[in-house]
Write an enzyme that holds these catalytic residues in place. Sequence first.
Site, PDB file in Angstrom:
ATOM      1  N   CYS A  16       5.930  64.022  26.660  1.00  0.00           N
ATOM      2  CA  CYS A  16       4.554  64.065  27.137  1.00  0.00           C
ATOM      3  C   CYS A  16       3.631  63.391  26.129  1.00  0.00           C
ATOM      4  O   CYS A  16       4.034  63.033  25.019  1.00  0.00           O
ATOM      5  CB  CYS A  16       4.110  65.506  27.382  1.00  0.00           C
ATOM      6  SG  CYS A  16       3.958  66.486  25.871  1.00  0.00           S
ATOM      7  N   CYS A  60       3.415  65.060  22.688  1.00  0.00           N
ATOM      8  CA  CYS A  60       4.500  64.698  21.761  1.00  0.00           C
ATOM      9  C   CYS A  60       4.189  63.376  21.065  1.00  0.00           C
ATOM     10  O   CYS A  60       4.385  63.227  19.854  1.00  0.00           O
ATOM     11  CB  CYS A  60       5.831  64.573  22.513  1.00  0.00           C
ATOM     12  SG  CYS A  60       6.371  66.068  23.364  1.00  0.00           S
ATOM     13  N   ASP A  67      -7.593  25.512  31.907  1.00  0.00           N
ATOM     14  CA  ASP A  67      -7.331  24.230  31.261  1.00  0.00           C
ATOM     15  C   ASP A  67      -6.538  23.409  32.272  1.00  0.00           C
ATOM     16  O   ASP A  67      -5.878  23.969  33.158  1.00  0.00           O
ATOM     17  CB  ASP A  67      -6.515  24.448  29.984  1.00  0.00           C
ATOM     18  CG  ASP A  67      -6.096  23.133  29.354  1.00  0.00           C
ATOM     19  OD1 ASP A  67      -6.971  22.280  29.163  1.00  0.00           O
ATOM     20  OD2 ASP A  67      -4.894  22.973  29.077  1.00  0.00           O
ATOM     21  N   ASP A 116      -2.778  26.704  27.826  1.00  0.00           N
ATOM     22  CA  ASP A 116      -1.386  26.561  27.401  1.00  0.00           C
ATOM     23  C   ASP A 116      -1.095  27.118  26.016  1.00  0.00           C
ATOM     24  O   ASP A 116       0.004  26.966  25.505  1.00  0.00           O
ATOM     25  CB  ASP A 116      -0.945  25.095  27.475  1.00  0.00           C
ATOM     26  CG  ASP A 116      -1.716  24.200  26.515  1.00  0.00           C
ATOM     27  OD1 ASP A 116      -2.537  24.723  25.732  1.00  0.00           O
ATOM     28  OD2 ASP A 116      -1.507  22.981  26.545  1.00  0.00           O
ATOM     29  N   ASP A 156      -5.810  25.619  23.123  1.00  0.00           N
ATOM     30  CA  ASP A 156      -6.607  26.619  23.837  1.00  0.00           C
ATOM     31  C   ASP A 156      -6.594  27.979  23.152  1.00  0.00           C
ATOM     32  O   ASP A 156      -7.248  28.908  23.633  1.00  0.00           O
ATOM     33  CB  ASP A 156      -6.081  26.789  25.270  1.00  0.00           C
ATOM     34  CG  ASP A 156      -6.363  25.572  26.125  1.00  0.00           C
ATOM     35  OD1 ASP A 156      -7.489  25.048  26.038  1.00  0.00           O
ATOM     36  OD2 ASP A 156      -5.468  25.136  26.856  1.00  0.00           O
TER      37      ASP A 156
END
Length: 731
Positions: A30, A33, A438, A620, A624
């Site tokens: 859970c 934990c 792009d 890409d 970028d």
Amino acid sequence: MHATRDFSHYVKDLGAGLKHIDLAVEGVSCAGCMAKIERGLSALPDVTLARVNLTDRRVALEWKQGTLDPAKFIDRLAELGYKAYPFEKASAEATEAEESRFLLRCLGVAAFATMNVMMLSIPVWSGNVSDMLPEQRDFFHWLSALIALPAAAYAGQPFFRSAWRALRSGNVNMDVPICIGVILALGMSIVETFHHAEHAYFDAAIMLLTFLLVGRYLDQNMRRRTRAVAGNLAALKAETATKFIGADEISEVPVAAVRAGDLVLLRPGERCAVDGVVVEGRSEIDQSLITGETLYVPAEQGTAVYAGSLNISGTLRVRVSAAAEGTLLAEITRLLDTALQARSRYMRLADRASRLYAPVVHATAALTVLGWALAGASWHDAIVTGIAVLIITCPCALGLAIPTVQTVASGAMFKSGVLLNAGDAIERLAEADHVIFDKTGTLTLPELEVVNAADIPADVFALAGQLALSSHHPVAAAVAQAAQARSPLMGATEEPGQGVRAIVDGVEIRLGRPAFCGAEALLMAHVDPEASVVAFRRGSETFLFSVRQGLRPDAAKIVAGLQRRGIKVEILSGDREAAVAAAAKALGISEWRAGVTPADKIARIEELKRAGVKVMMVGDGMNDAPSLAAAHVSMSPISAAHLSQATADLVFLGRPLAPVLAAVDYARKALHLMRQNLWLAVLYNVLAVPLAISGVVTPLIAAAAMSGSSILVMLNALRARKVREEAASWK
């Protein structure tokens, strides 16, 4: 004798003075934990990262290189109540499979017991308002006890073990109130049966366990199906490669012994163990794992192959470009692991709520008992009401609300060709209302193609291809690839920046710039604005090859789909104006800019952000990268170079652009379901808690209501698997 533990084999050096190890941890069930483990391990000196993956019960640890022994982590987890060991994939998968079988056995026992106890309870309920003798009622109660007690002892093990580990380490988790409620209900039922009372709650206790086990089993199997994606990828990795150690001598070696530049042999029917380029041979390969193409791809000299690709027919010699953990397949697996380990904003919110919930539940139940007792109720009635509060307020639905949606959505997105690289990518993607593409390598395919190949005489094309093999220019490589050239011309020389020349049968031939080949007149008639032009001259004959990247096959359809969803689409490209304009016109995009620099892209993104626009950048991952980082959310194609250094939040596979639209649809639906699940969990508690405190709800009704809320949340999460058909396929 003093035994030492050497876990150095499992430790990875991350560089910059950091070390990494993965540990498999038993008993993590859970959000409580997860929080406890992360806090406990982060408190150790020099630990820089402690992240728990609930999906595969794994802990990722990073620490500063020094005196800290990895064995200390296992000791610390033992102090917290969890058994841990260095992660080994085979043993971890076997453990998960056994855990699934164990949960199914527990569910079978609980369901069988529930059916029988309910069958005995119905006569008691009807008899309490008719003429049932006390002896008959006691008999049915004892029969119920005989069935429910051993069934609860066996079927409740997943909850009892988890609660005991938490309590032993001085903590509480969601399973503690469940166990207290079950034990109190069973204990109260035995006392009631001894005293010949009308009511017992064996049915409530065993029904609660049944519904909880249904939820836990469904949850685990959803996670296993998603996690199996990564496991399936790992299974596609060949462990050995056939390496050339001499001109004609080969040796089968571990993949770890293969280095970039080595030459390996790939026989028919074998899976490629490395990334590389074919240098000799011809075959067909199945590389659907990377490209998404289900059709076999011709493989010949110059063809790129990837680890996991299946060689179908001929024998190939492959020059290695990357092996082992450097392959694209390994990178995809790492991205999957990142997606599974990542924590979203909504998941962090649910985690915090779940951590606070257990003590609140206990306090509410205790105050309910005291309140009813002070109000004059018997201790019996007060305790029964407290049991109902304990059961009905268990935060299981809240704990499952977000992780189940994220698990289902991330698995569905991968099937559509999208990998997550950030925990909150789903939420941010769902908010995007403006997409910037792009052009080169994103809207277009990464490979160059000769678009006028049919207009070139076959003998000229073949000769130009042979000459192109002597050049290092990518445009020349495209000509050689299209001509299927095998051997370069002898004596060819290259003039840097101009082209390559050779003498064939006493005639000079040239390939390169139009000016280098005397083809300026032909260039004036060239009308393709997107194409790069390479000229070929043989004696007095001149020809032009138009080479360009074609648009992705479904780009126009996907752009139209984005626009229909109310998302504005824009192109920012560093390419020539004519080429960008032609692409924008073909795709129906009215807003575009050409010749922009990375700084220009960032400036445009910042301008949109100031206007309140949520920008998604699709590029890409090379020039970028800054704009990918600046955008609200970002995506890159798998073909992007230096993928491991890309800053994109998501990565899409294959040649089509369909995964971009699919990702948007899945993200929007997932975000809607996350919010819906949170409201369901909150609304359930708003309605159920007052009813339980008021004494209206019995433990049996509380068990059905609480379990029903958890199952409802998970069934609702399964809806994240389906989106509109137009975006769901990437193949």
